[in-house]
Design an enzyme around this catalytic site. Structure first.
Site, PDB file in Angstrom:
ATOM      1  N   GLU A 273       0.828  -1.212   0.000  1.00 24.02           N
ATOM      2  CA  GLU A 273       0.000   0.000   0.000  1.00 24.02           C
ATOM      3  C   GLU A 273       0.863   1.264   0.000  1.00 24.02           C
ATOM      4  O   GLU A 273       0.734   2.107   0.890  1.00 24.02           O
ATOM      5  CB  GLU A 273      -0.898   0.016   1.254  1.00 24.02           C
ATOM      6  CG  GLU A 273      -1.771  -1.210   1.439  1.00 24.02           C
ATOM      7  CD  GLU A 273      -2.445  -1.247   2.829  1.00 24.02           C
ATOM      8  OE1 GLU A 273      -2.063  -0.466   3.724  1.00 24.02           O
ATOM      9  OE2 GLU A 273      -3.351  -2.080   2.995  1.00 24.02           O
ATOM     10  N   ARG A 276       3.226   7.731  -0.252  1.00 27.00           N
ATOM     11  CA  ARG A 276       4.286   8.716  -0.430  1.00 27.00           C
ATOM     12  C   ARG A 276       5.333   8.304  -1.470  1.00 27.00           C
ATOM     13  O   ARG A 276       5.753   9.114  -2.296  1.00 27.00           O
ATOM     14  CB  ARG A 276       4.991   8.906   0.928  1.00 27.00           C
ATOM     15  CG  ARG A 276       6.018  10.005   0.966  1.00 27.00           C
ATOM     16  CD  ARG A 276       6.808   9.941   2.283  1.00 27.00           C
ATOM     17  NE  ARG A 276       5.958   9.719   3.439  1.00 27.00           N
ATOM     18  CZ  ARG A 276       5.398  10.698   4.157  1.00 27.00           C
ATOM     19  NH1 ARG A 276       5.656  11.942   3.870  1.00 27.00           N
ATOM     20  NH2 ARG A 276       4.616  10.407   5.188  1.00 27.00           N
ATOM     21  N   TYR A 316       4.412  18.541  11.095  1.00 29.85           N
ATOM     22  CA  TYR A 316       5.455  17.587  11.504  1.00 29.85           C
ATOM     23  C   TYR A 316       6.832  18.227  11.595  1.00 29.85           C
ATOM     24  O   TYR A 316       7.817  17.519  11.724  1.00 29.85           O
ATOM     25  CB  TYR A 316       5.603  16.453  10.473  1.00 29.85           C
ATOM     26  CG  TYR A 316       4.354  15.733  10.057  1.00 29.85           C
ATOM     27  CD1 TYR A 316       3.574  15.037  10.977  1.00 29.85           C
ATOM     28  CD2 TYR A 316       3.981  15.706   8.709  1.00 29.85           C
ATOM     29  CE1 TYR A 316       2.455  14.347  10.560  1.00 29.85           C
ATOM     30  CE2 TYR A 316       2.861  15.010   8.289  1.00 29.85           C
ATOM     31  CZ  TYR A 316       2.101  14.332   9.230  1.00 29.85           C
ATOM     32  OH  TYR A 316       1.002  13.650   8.810  1.00 29.85           O
ATOM     33  N   CYS A 342      -2.395  33.659   9.442  1.00 28.81           N
ATOM     34  CA  CYS A 342      -2.177  34.273  10.752  1.00 28.81           C
ATOM     35  C   CYS A 342      -1.893  33.232  11.821  1.00 28.81           C
ATOM     36  O   CYS A 342      -2.707  32.982  12.704  1.00 28.81           O
ATOM     37  CB  CYS A 342      -3.380  35.119  11.123  1.00 28.81           C
ATOM     38  SG  CYS A 342      -3.633  36.409   9.920  1.00 28.81           S
ATOM     39  N   GLU A 343      -0.751  32.597  11.730  1.00 29.55           N
ATOM     40  CA  GLU A 343      -0.273  31.618  12.706  1.00 29.55           C
ATOM     41  C   GLU A 343       1.247  31.683  12.653  1.00 29.55           C
ATOM     42  O   GLU A 343       1.821  31.685  11.561  1.00 29.55           O
ATOM     43  CB  GLU A 343      -0.641  30.176  12.291  1.00 29.55           C
ATOM     44  CG  GLU A 343      -2.097  29.855  12.171  1.00 29.55           C
ATOM     45  CD  GLU A 343      -2.745  29.482  13.494  1.00 29.55           C
ATOM     46  OE1 GLU A 343      -2.022  29.265  14.490  1.00 29.55           O
ATOM     47  OE2 GLU A 343      -3.980  29.430  13.514  1.00 29.55           O
ATOM     48  N   TYR A 370       0.690  14.040   0.553  1.00 27.22           N
ATOM     49  CA  TYR A 370       0.200  14.725   1.739  1.00 27.22           C
ATOM     50  C   TYR A 370       0.383  16.240   1.609  1.00 27.22           C
ATOM     51  O   TYR A 370       0.587  16.939   2.598  1.00 27.22           O
ATOM     52  CB  TYR A 370       0.874  14.170   3.005  1.00 27.22           C
ATOM     53  CG  TYR A 370       0.728  12.662   3.086  1.00 27.22           C
ATOM     54  CD1 TYR A 370      -0.505  12.089   3.377  1.00 27.22           C
ATOM     55  CD2 TYR A 370       1.802  11.807   2.796  1.00 27.22           C
ATOM     56  CE1 TYR A 370      -0.665  10.703   3.401  1.00 27.22           C
ATOM     57  CE2 TYR A 370       1.652  10.428   2.822  1.00 27.22           C
ATOM     58  CZ  TYR A 370       0.417   9.884   3.126  1.00 27.22           C
ATOM     59  OH  TYR A 370       0.260   8.516   3.144  1.00 27.22           O
TER      60      TYR A 370
HETATM   61  C1  LIG Z   1      -1.355   6.131   5.079  1.00 27.31           C
HETATM   62  C2  LIG Z   1      -1.419   4.681   4.852  1.00 27.31           C
HETATM   63  C3  LIG Z   1      -0.667   4.100   3.831  1.00 27.31           C
HETATM   64  C4  LIG Z   1       0.312   4.857   2.978  1.00 27.31           C
HETATM   65  O1  LIG Z   1       1.417   5.279   3.709  1.00 27.31           O
HETATM   66  P1  LIG Z   1       2.701   5.912   2.972  1.00 27.31           P
HETATM   67  O2  LIG Z   1       3.611   6.229   4.087  1.00 27.31           O
HETATM   68  O3  LIG Z   1       2.222   7.117   2.251  1.00 27.31           O
HETATM   69  O4  LIG Z   1       3.229   4.874   2.049  1.00 27.31           O
HETATM   70  C5  LIG Z   1      -0.831   2.743   3.602  1.00 27.31           C
HETATM   71  N1  LIG Z   1      -1.681   1.997   4.368  1.00 27.31           N
HETATM   72  C6  LIG Z   1      -2.409   2.531   5.361  1.00 27.31           C
HETATM   73  C7  LIG Z   1      -3.327   1.664   6.138  1.00 27.31           C
HETATM   74  C8  LIG Z   1      -2.308   3.883   5.643  1.00 27.31           C
HETATM   75  O5  LIG Z   1      -3.015   4.412   6.647  1.00 27.31           O
END
Ligand SMILES: *Cc1c(COP(=O)(O)O)cnc(C)c1O
Length: 414
Positions: A273, A276, A316, A342-343, A370
Protein backbone atom coordinates in the site's frame (compact mmCIF):
# COMPACT_ATOMS: atom_id res chain seq x y z
CA UNK A 1 15.42 10.75 -13.93
CA UNK A 2 14.77 13.97 -12.04
CA UNK A 3 11.49 15.47 -13.29
CA UNK A 4 12.34 18.86 -11.77
CA UNK A 5 15.66 20.42 -12.75
CA UNK A 6 17.47 23.52 -13.96
CA UNK A 7 18.10 24.13 -17.64
CA UNK A 8 20.18 27.21 -18.44
CA UNK A 9 19.55 28.72 -15.02
CA UNK A 10 15.81 28.25 -15.14
CA UNK A 11 13.79 25.63 -13.24
CA UNK A 12 11.70 23.17 -15.27
CA UNK A 13 9.07 20.50 -14.75
CA UNK A 14 9.95 17.97 -17.47
CA UNK A 15 10.17 20.26 -20.56
CA UNK A 16 8.06 23.12 -19.21
CA UNK A 17 9.59 26.14 -17.42
CA UNK A 18 7.86 26.92 -14.12
CA UNK A 19 7.65 30.56 -15.23
CA UNK A 20 5.33 29.47 -18.07
CA UNK A 21 3.12 27.61 -15.60
CA UNK A 22 2.88 30.70 -13.42
CA UNK A 23 1.94 32.89 -16.41
CA UNK A 24 -0.72 30.48 -17.57
CA UNK A 25 -2.22 29.26 -14.29
CA UNK A 26 -1.10 31.65 -11.54
CA UNK A 27 0.19 30.75 -8.09
CA UNK A 28 0.15 28.90 -5.76
CA UNK A 29 -0.06 25.84 -8.00
CA UNK A 30 0.75 22.18 -7.49
CA UNK A 31 2.73 20.78 -10.42
CA UNK A 32 3.15 17.06 -11.09
CA UNK A 33 5.30 15.16 -13.54
CA UNK A 34 3.49 12.36 -15.33
CA UNK A 35 6.76 10.62 -16.12
CA UNK A 36 7.77 10.64 -12.47
CA UNK A 37 4.47 9.02 -11.46
CA UNK A 38 4.79 6.32 -14.11
CA UNK A 39 8.44 5.71 -13.24
CA UNK A 40 7.71 5.37 -9.53
CA UNK A 41 4.91 2.87 -10.08
CA UNK A 42 6.94 0.82 -12.53
CA UNK A 43 10.01 0.87 -10.29
CA UNK A 44 7.93 -0.29 -7.33
CA UNK A 45 6.42 -3.14 -9.33
CA UNK A 46 9.58 -4.19 -11.16
CA UNK A 47 10.99 -6.41 -8.42
CA UNK A 48 7.63 -8.15 -8.00
CA UNK A 49 6.99 -9.22 -11.57
CA UNK A 50 7.84 -12.87 -10.84
CA UNK A 51 5.37 -13.24 -7.95
CA UNK A 52 1.63 -12.86 -7.49
CA UNK A 53 1.26 -9.32 -6.20
CA UNK A 54 -0.94 -6.24 -6.04
CA UNK A 55 0.32 -2.69 -5.57
CA UNK A 56 -2.46 -0.60 -4.03
CA UNK A 57 -1.73 3.13 -4.17
CA UNK A 58 -2.72 4.73 -0.84
CA UNK A 59 -5.25 7.26 -2.09
CA UNK A 60 -4.94 9.57 0.90
CA UNK A 61 -1.42 10.56 -0.18
CA UNK A 62 -2.89 12.24 -3.27
CA UNK A 63 -6.49 11.60 -4.34
CA UNK A 64 -6.67 13.81 -7.44
CA UNK A 65 -8.54 11.95 -10.19
CA UNK A 66 -5.89 12.42 -12.86
CA UNK A 67 -3.28 10.85 -10.59
CA UNK A 68 -5.51 7.90 -9.68
CA UNK A 69 -6.30 7.49 -13.39
CA UNK A 70 -2.61 7.24 -14.32
CA UNK A 71 -2.08 4.53 -11.72
CA UNK A 72 -5.30 2.73 -12.71
CA UNK A 73 -4.07 2.55 -16.33
CA UNK A 74 -0.82 1.02 -15.09
CA UNK A 75 -2.82 -1.75 -13.38
CA UNK A 76 -2.64 -0.42 -9.82
CA UNK A 77 -5.03 -1.28 -7.06
CA UNK A 78 -5.94 1.26 -4.39
CA UNK A 79 -5.84 1.45 -0.61
CA UNK A 80 -8.77 3.56 0.60
CA UNK A 81 -9.77 4.84 4.02
CA UNK A 82 -13.26 6.22 3.32
CA UNK A 83 -16.34 5.90 1.14
CA UNK A 84 -15.30 9.17 -0.47
CA UNK A 85 -12.03 7.64 -1.60
CA UNK A 86 -13.89 4.62 -3.01
CA UNK A 87 -16.08 6.97 -5.07
CA UNK A 88 -12.94 8.75 -6.32
CA UNK A 89 -11.27 5.50 -7.33
CA UNK A 90 -14.34 4.46 -9.31
CA UNK A 91 -14.68 7.93 -10.88
CA UNK A 92 -11.02 7.75 -11.91
CA UNK A 93 -11.49 4.42 -13.68
CA UNK A 94 -9.97 2.29 -10.92
CA UNK A 95 -10.96 -1.36 -10.58
CA UNK A 96 -12.93 -1.94 -7.34
CA UNK A 97 -11.83 -5.57 -7.31
CA UNK A 98 -8.31 -4.28 -6.61
CA UNK A 99 -9.31 -2.08 -3.67
CA UNK A 100 -8.37 -2.67 -0.05
CA UNK A 101 -10.31 -0.72 2.56
CA UNK A 102 -8.33 0.34 5.65
CA UNK A 103 -9.26 2.58 8.57
CA UNK A 104 -10.45 2.27 12.16
CA UNK A 105 -13.85 3.91 11.73
CA UNK A 106 -15.63 2.45 8.71
CA UNK A 107 -19.35 3.26 8.87
CA UNK A 108 -22.11 0.81 7.91
CA UNK A 109 -22.87 2.92 4.83
CA UNK A 110 -19.25 2.79 3.74
CA UNK A 111 -19.17 -0.97 4.29
CA UNK A 112 -22.33 -1.45 2.21
CA UNK A 113 -20.99 0.64 -0.68
CA UNK A 114 -17.71 -1.26 -0.66
CA UNK A 115 -19.53 -4.61 -0.63
CA UNK A 116 -21.73 -3.54 -3.53
CA UNK A 117 -18.69 -2.34 -5.47
CA UNK A 118 -17.04 -5.74 -4.88
CA UNK A 119 -13.75 -4.68 -3.30
CA UNK A 120 -10.78 -7.00 -2.90
CA UNK A 121 -10.56 -6.87 0.89
CA UNK A 122 -11.63 -5.11 4.08
CA UNK A 123 -8.67 -4.53 6.36
CA UNK A 124 -10.50 -4.91 9.67
CA UNK A 125 -9.03 -3.07 12.64
CA UNK A 126 -11.08 -4.22 15.68
CA UNK A 127 -13.38 -6.93 16.98
CA UNK A 128 -16.34 -4.52 16.96
CA UNK A 129 -15.70 -3.78 13.30
CA UNK A 130 -15.67 -7.51 12.60
CA UNK A 131 -19.16 -7.88 14.12
CA UNK A 132 -20.47 -4.83 12.29
CA UNK A 133 -19.12 -6.00 8.96
CA UNK A 134 -20.63 -9.46 9.46
CA UNK A 135 -24.04 -7.86 10.09
CA UNK A 136 -23.84 -5.43 7.16
CA UNK A 137 -22.69 -8.19 4.82
CA UNK A 138 -25.59 -10.37 5.99
CA UNK A 139 -28.07 -7.56 5.25
CA UNK A 140 -26.54 -7.03 1.83
CA UNK A 141 -26.60 -10.75 1.02
CA UNK A 142 -22.85 -10.78 0.40
CA UNK A 143 -19.80 -12.36 1.95
CA UNK A 144 -17.21 -9.79 3.02
CA UNK A 145 -13.59 -10.62 2.15
CA UNK A 146 -11.49 -9.74 5.19
CA UNK A 147 -8.01 -9.42 6.50
CA UNK A 148 -7.12 -8.40 10.05
CA UNK A 149 -4.78 -5.49 10.50
CA UNK A 150 -2.28 -6.72 13.04
CA UNK A 151 -0.19 -4.49 15.17
CA UNK A 152 3.19 -6.18 15.09
CA UNK A 153 4.51 -3.89 17.86
CA UNK A 154 7.70 -2.96 16.06
CA UNK A 155 9.36 0.42 16.30
CA UNK A 156 9.23 2.08 12.90
CA UNK A 157 11.81 4.67 14.05
CA UNK A 158 9.94 7.50 12.41
CA UNK A 159 8.10 10.63 13.59
CA UNK A 160 5.68 9.72 16.45
CA UNK A 161 2.73 11.18 14.49
CA UNK A 162 3.36 8.79 11.60
CA UNK A 163 4.35 5.71 13.56
CA UNK A 164 1.41 3.32 13.63
CA UNK A 165 2.81 -0.12 14.44
CA UNK A 166 3.41 0.25 18.16
CA UNK A 167 1.17 -1.28 20.79
CA UNK A 168 -0.22 1.97 22.13
CA UNK A 169 -1.95 3.49 19.17
CA UNK A 170 -5.44 3.38 17.78
CA UNK A 171 -4.64 1.26 14.74
CA UNK A 172 -5.00 -2.46 14.25
CA UNK A 173 -5.50 -5.47 16.49
CA UNK A 174 -3.01 -6.34 19.24
CA UNK A 175 -0.69 -9.14 18.18
CA UNK A 176 -1.69 -11.27 21.17
CA UNK A 177 -5.38 -11.06 20.23
CA UNK A 178 -4.91 -11.91 16.58
CA UNK A 179 -5.30 -15.67 16.80
CA UNK A 180 -8.51 -15.63 18.84
CA UNK A 181 -9.98 -12.93 16.63
CA UNK A 182 -9.24 -14.93 13.48
CA UNK A 183 -10.94 -17.95 15.07
CA UNK A 184 -13.94 -15.80 15.84
CA UNK A 185 -13.98 -14.38 12.31
CA UNK A 186 -13.93 -17.91 10.92
CA UNK A 187 -17.12 -18.64 12.88
CA UNK A 188 -19.03 -15.65 11.47
CA UNK A 189 -21.18 -16.67 8.49
CA UNK A 190 -20.88 -13.56 6.32
CA UNK A 191 -17.12 -13.13 6.40
CA UNK A 192 -14.51 -14.80 4.27
CA UNK A 193 -10.96 -14.74 5.63
CA UNK A 194 -8.59 -13.79 2.85
CA UNK A 195 -5.49 -12.23 4.30
CA UNK A 196 -3.53 -10.52 7.01
CA UNK A 197 -2.13 -7.02 6.98
CA UNK A 198 -0.10 -4.46 8.83
CA UNK A 199 1.02 -0.89 8.30
CA UNK A 200 3.69 0.16 10.74
CA UNK A 201 4.27 3.80 9.89
CA UNK A 202 5.27 6.29 7.25
CA UNK A 203 8.47 7.78 5.84
CA UNK A 204 10.53 4.75 6.90
CA UNK A 205 14.06 4.97 5.58
CA UNK A 206 15.28 1.60 6.74
CA UNK A 207 14.11 -1.88 5.73
CA UNK A 208 14.62 -3.49 9.13
CA UNK A 209 11.26 -2.50 10.69
CA UNK A 210 9.47 -3.95 7.63
CA UNK A 211 11.41 -7.18 7.99
CA UNK A 212 10.75 -7.36 11.75
CA UNK A 213 7.04 -6.88 11.05
CA UNK A 214 7.09 -9.57 8.35
CA UNK A 215 8.70 -12.07 10.73
CA UNK A 216 5.95 -11.49 13.26
CA UNK A 217 3.22 -11.71 10.61
CA UNK A 218 4.61 -14.93 9.13
CA UNK A 219 4.65 -16.55 12.58
CA UNK A 220 0.94 -15.82 12.79
CA UNK A 221 0.33 -17.09 9.25
CA UNK A 222 1.89 -20.42 10.20
CA UNK A 223 -0.06 -20.65 13.46
CA UNK A 224 -3.27 -19.89 11.58
CA UNK A 225 -2.51 -22.55 9.04
CA UNK A 226 -2.00 -25.10 11.80
CA UNK A 227 -5.57 -24.50 12.99
CA UNK A 228 -6.98 -24.68 9.48
CA UNK A 229 -7.22 -20.99 8.66
CA UNK A 230 -5.54 -20.35 5.34
CA UNK A 231 -4.17 -16.96 4.44
CA UNK A 232 -4.22 -16.09 0.72
CA UNK A 233 -2.48 -12.74 0.86
CA UNK A 234 -0.15 -10.75 3.08
CA UNK A 235 -0.56 -6.99 2.89
CA UNK A 236 2.63 -5.31 4.09
CA UNK A 237 1.09 -1.82 4.12
CA UNK A 238 2.84 1.31 2.91
CA UNK A 239 5.43 3.44 4.59
CA UNK A 240 8.48 3.39 2.33
CA UNK A 241 10.11 6.78 2.70
CA UNK A 242 11.36 9.24 0.12
CA UNK A 243 14.26 11.64 -0.05
CA UNK A 244 13.26 15.12 1.19
CA UNK A 245 16.82 16.29 1.94
CA UNK A 246 19.57 13.77 2.68
CA UNK A 247 17.62 10.63 3.58
CA UNK A 248 18.57 7.39 1.87
CA UNK A 249 15.31 5.48 1.58
CA UNK A 250 15.40 1.81 0.62
CA UNK A 251 15.56 0.92 -3.02
CA UNK A 252 12.23 -0.58 -4.19
CA UNK A 253 13.93 -3.62 -5.71
CA UNK A 254 15.84 -4.35 -2.51
CA UNK A 255 12.56 -4.16 -0.62
CA UNK A 256 10.85 -6.54 -3.06
CA UNK A 257 13.78 -8.97 -2.93
CA UNK A 258 13.85 -8.97 0.87
CA UNK A 259 10.10 -9.57 1.02
CA UNK A 260 10.23 -12.41 -1.49
CA UNK A 261 13.02 -14.03 0.48
CA UNK A 262 10.98 -13.87 3.67
CA UNK A 263 8.03 -15.50 1.90
CA UNK A 264 10.26 -18.45 1.01
CA UNK A 265 8.13 -21.13 -0.66
CA UNK A 266 4.78 -20.00 0.64
CA UNK A 267 2.19 -19.61 -2.08
CA UNK A 268 0.75 -16.31 -0.83
CA UNK A 269 -0.02 -13.16 -2.79
CA UNK A 270 1.90 -10.05 -1.73
CA UNK A 271 -0.02 -6.78 -1.39
CA UNK A 272 1.54 -3.36 -0.81
CA UNK A 273 0.00 0.00 0.00
CA UNK A 274 2.59 2.63 -0.94
CA UNK A 275 1.46 6.25 -0.90
CA UNK A 276 4.29 8.72 -0.43
CA UNK A 277 6.82 6.57 -2.30
CA UNK A 278 4.76 6.76 -5.52
CA UNK A 279 3.85 10.46 -5.54
CA UNK A 280 6.02 12.39 -3.07
CA UNK A 281 8.81 13.36 -5.41
CA UNK A 282 6.54 13.59 -8.45
CA UNK A 283 4.95 16.82 -7.23
CA UNK A 284 6.05 20.35 -6.34
CA UNK A 285 4.34 23.51 -5.15
CA UNK A 286 4.97 26.65 -7.21
CA UNK A 287 4.60 29.92 -5.31
CA UNK A 288 5.49 33.58 -5.72
CA UNK A 289 7.36 35.85 -3.33
CA UNK A 290 4.99 38.64 -2.30
CA UNK A 291 7.23 40.49 0.14
CA UNK A 292 10.75 40.39 1.48
CA UNK A 293 10.95 41.57 5.07
CA UNK A 294 14.53 42.03 6.15
CA UNK A 295 15.32 42.17 9.86
CA UNK A 296 18.25 42.25 12.23
CA UNK A 297 17.92 38.59 13.26
CA UNK A 298 15.75 37.10 10.57
CA UNK A 299 14.79 37.74 7.00
CA UNK A 300 11.37 36.68 5.89
CA UNK A 301 10.34 35.73 2.38
CA UNK A 302 6.55 35.93 2.47
CA UNK A 303 5.15 33.79 -0.33
CA UNK A 304 1.60 33.26 -1.61
CA UNK A 305 1.47 29.59 -0.53
CA UNK A 306 0.85 28.82 3.13
CA UNK A 307 0.26 26.10 5.69
CA UNK A 308 -3.26 25.64 4.33
CA UNK A 309 -1.70 24.60 0.99
CA UNK A 310 1.16 22.52 2.42
CA UNK A 311 0.66 21.54 6.03
CA UNK A 312 3.59 19.19 6.55
CA UNK A 313 6.11 21.78 7.81
CA UNK A 314 3.62 23.17 10.36
CA UNK A 315 2.32 19.74 11.38
CA UNK A 316 5.45 17.59 11.50
CA UNK A 317 8.20 20.20 11.31
CA UNK A 318 8.87 18.50 7.97
CA UNK A 319 11.64 19.66 5.65
CA UNK A 320 10.95 20.47 2.00
CA UNK A 321 13.65 21.72 -0.32
CA UNK A 322 12.92 25.18 -1.74
CA UNK A 323 14.50 26.48 -4.94
CA UNK A 324 14.28 29.72 -6.90
CA UNK A 325 12.85 29.39 -10.40
CA UNK A 326 15.52 31.74 -11.85
CA UNK A 327 19.11 31.45 -10.75
CA UNK A 328 20.59 34.89 -10.02
CA UNK A 329 24.03 36.37 -9.63
CA UNK A 330 23.11 38.61 -6.73
CA UNK A 331 24.28 37.47 -3.26
CA UNK A 332 21.98 35.16 -1.36
CA UNK A 333 20.53 35.57 2.14
CA UNK A 334 19.09 33.23 4.73
CA UNK A 335 15.30 33.42 4.70
CA UNK A 336 12.43 32.12 6.74
CA UNK A 337 10.04 31.16 3.96
CA UNK A 338 6.56 31.81 5.35
CA UNK A 339 2.98 32.16 4.17
CA UNK A 340 0.38 34.83 4.85
CA UNK A 341 -1.73 32.76 7.29
CA UNK A 342 -2.18 34.27 10.75
CA UNK A 343 -0.27 31.62 12.71
CA UNK A 344 3.36 31.66 13.80
CA UNK A 345 3.44 28.00 12.77
CA UNK A 346 2.79 29.04 9.18
CA UNK A 347 6.22 28.41 7.73
CA UNK A 348 7.37 26.43 4.71
CA UNK A 349 11.09 26.44 5.41
CA UNK A 350 13.61 27.78 7.94
CA UNK A 351 17.00 29.35 7.17
CA UNK A 352 16.93 28.86 3.42
CA UNK A 353 19.82 30.24 1.46
CA UNK A 354 18.16 31.97 -1.49
CA UNK A 355 18.79 34.85 -3.82
CA UNK A 356 15.42 36.56 -4.11
CA UNK A 357 13.57 39.68 -5.16
CA UNK A 358 9.93 40.45 -4.57
CA UNK A 359 7.84 38.92 -7.35
CA UNK A 360 10.22 35.99 -7.87
CA UNK A 361 8.91 32.46 -8.16
CA UNK A 362 10.06 29.65 -5.88
CA UNK A 363 9.29 25.94 -5.95
CA UNK A 364 8.76 23.79 -2.88
CA UNK A 365 9.89 20.28 -3.75
CA UNK A 366 8.74 16.80 -2.71
CA UNK A 367 5.19 18.09 -2.26
CA UNK A 368 3.34 15.37 -4.20
CA UNK A 369 2.32 13.37 -1.13
CA UNK A 370 0.20 14.72 1.74
CA UNK A 371 0.37 18.18 0.12
CA UNK A 372 -2.84 18.91 -1.73
CA UNK A 373 -4.57 16.04 0.10
CA UNK A 374 -4.06 17.73 3.49
CA UNK A 375 -4.78 21.25 2.28
CA UNK A 376 -7.61 23.28 3.76
CA UNK A 377 -9.44 26.56 3.31
CA UNK A 378 -8.11 28.05 6.56
CA UNK A 379 -8.17 31.85 6.38
CA UNK A 380 -10.72 31.52 3.53
CA UNK A 381 -7.98 30.69 1.09
CA UNK A 382 -9.07 28.88 -2.08
CA UNK A 383 -7.19 25.66 -2.68
CA UNK A 384 -4.39 25.81 -5.25
CA UNK A 385 -4.76 24.71 -8.85
CA UNK A 386 -3.14 21.41 -9.87
CA UNK A 387 -1.25 20.91 -13.13
CA UNK A 388 0.10 17.75 -14.71
CA UNK A 389 3.11 18.18 -16.95
CA UNK A 390 3.62 15.59 -19.67
CA UNK A 391 6.82 16.34 -21.59
CA UNK A 392 6.20 19.82 -23.05
CA UNK A 393 2.44 19.80 -22.35
CA UNK A 394 0.61 21.24 -19.35
CA UNK A 395 -2.78 19.88 -18.34
CA UNK A 396 -4.95 21.43 -15.68
CA UNK A 397 -6.17 18.57 -13.48
CA UNK A 398 -7.89 20.64 -10.80
CA UNK A 399 -8.98 24.23 -11.20
CA UNK A 400 -8.11 26.77 -8.58
CA UNK A 401 -11.07 27.13 -6.24
CA UNK A 402 -13.12 30.29 -6.55
CA UNK A 403 -13.68 32.40 -3.46
CA UNK A 404 -17.47 32.24 -3.94
CA UNK A 405 -17.38 28.44 -3.81
CA UNK A 406 -15.89 28.62 -0.32
CA UNK A 407 -19.10 29.98 1.19
CA UNK A 408 -21.62 28.70 -1.34
CA UNK A 409 -23.08 26.20 1.16
CA UNK A 410 -23.52 28.78 3.91
CA UNK A 411 -26.38 31.10 4.77
CA UNK A 412 -27.32 33.52 7.52
CA UNK A 413 -30.27 32.72 9.79
CA UNK A 414 -33.51 34.59 8.97
C1 LIG B 1 -1.36 6.13 5.08
C2 LIG B 1 -1.42 4.68 4.85
C3 LIG B 1 -0.67 4.10 3.83
C4 LIG B 1 0.31 4.86 2.98
O1 LIG B 1 1.42 5.28 3.71
P1 LIG B 1 2.70 5.91 2.97
O2 LIG B 1 3.61 6.23 4.09
O3 LIG B 1 2.22 7.12 2.25
O4 LIG B 1 3.23 4.87 2.05
C5 LIG B 1 -0.83 2.74 3.60
N1 LIG B 1 -1.68 2.00 4.37
C6 LIG B 1 -2.41 2.53 5.36
C7 LIG B 1 -3.33 1.66 6.14
C8 LIG B 1 -2.31 3.88 5.64
O5 LIG B 1 -3.02 4.41 6.65
Amino acid sequence: MNPFSYKNGEFFAEDVPFSDISRQFGTPTYVYSKQALVNAFQAFSAGLSDVDHLVCFAVKANPTLAILNIFAKLGAGFDIVSGGELARVIAAGGDPSKVVFSGVGKTSTEMRRALEAGIFCFNVESSSELERLNTVAGNTGKKAPISLRINPDVDAKTHPYISTGLKNNKFGVAYEEALSLYKHAASLPNLSIQGIDCHIGSQLTDLSPFMDAMDRILLLVDELESIGINIHHIDAGGGIGIRYSDETPPDFTDYAEAMKKKMAKRNIKLVFEPGRALVGNAGALLTQVEYLKLGEDKNFAIVDAAMNDLMRPALYDAYHDIVAVKRKDKPSKLYEVVGPVCESGDFLGHDRDLSLDEGDLVVILSAGAYGMSMSSNYNTRPKAAEIMVDKNQCHIIRHRESIESLFALEKPIP
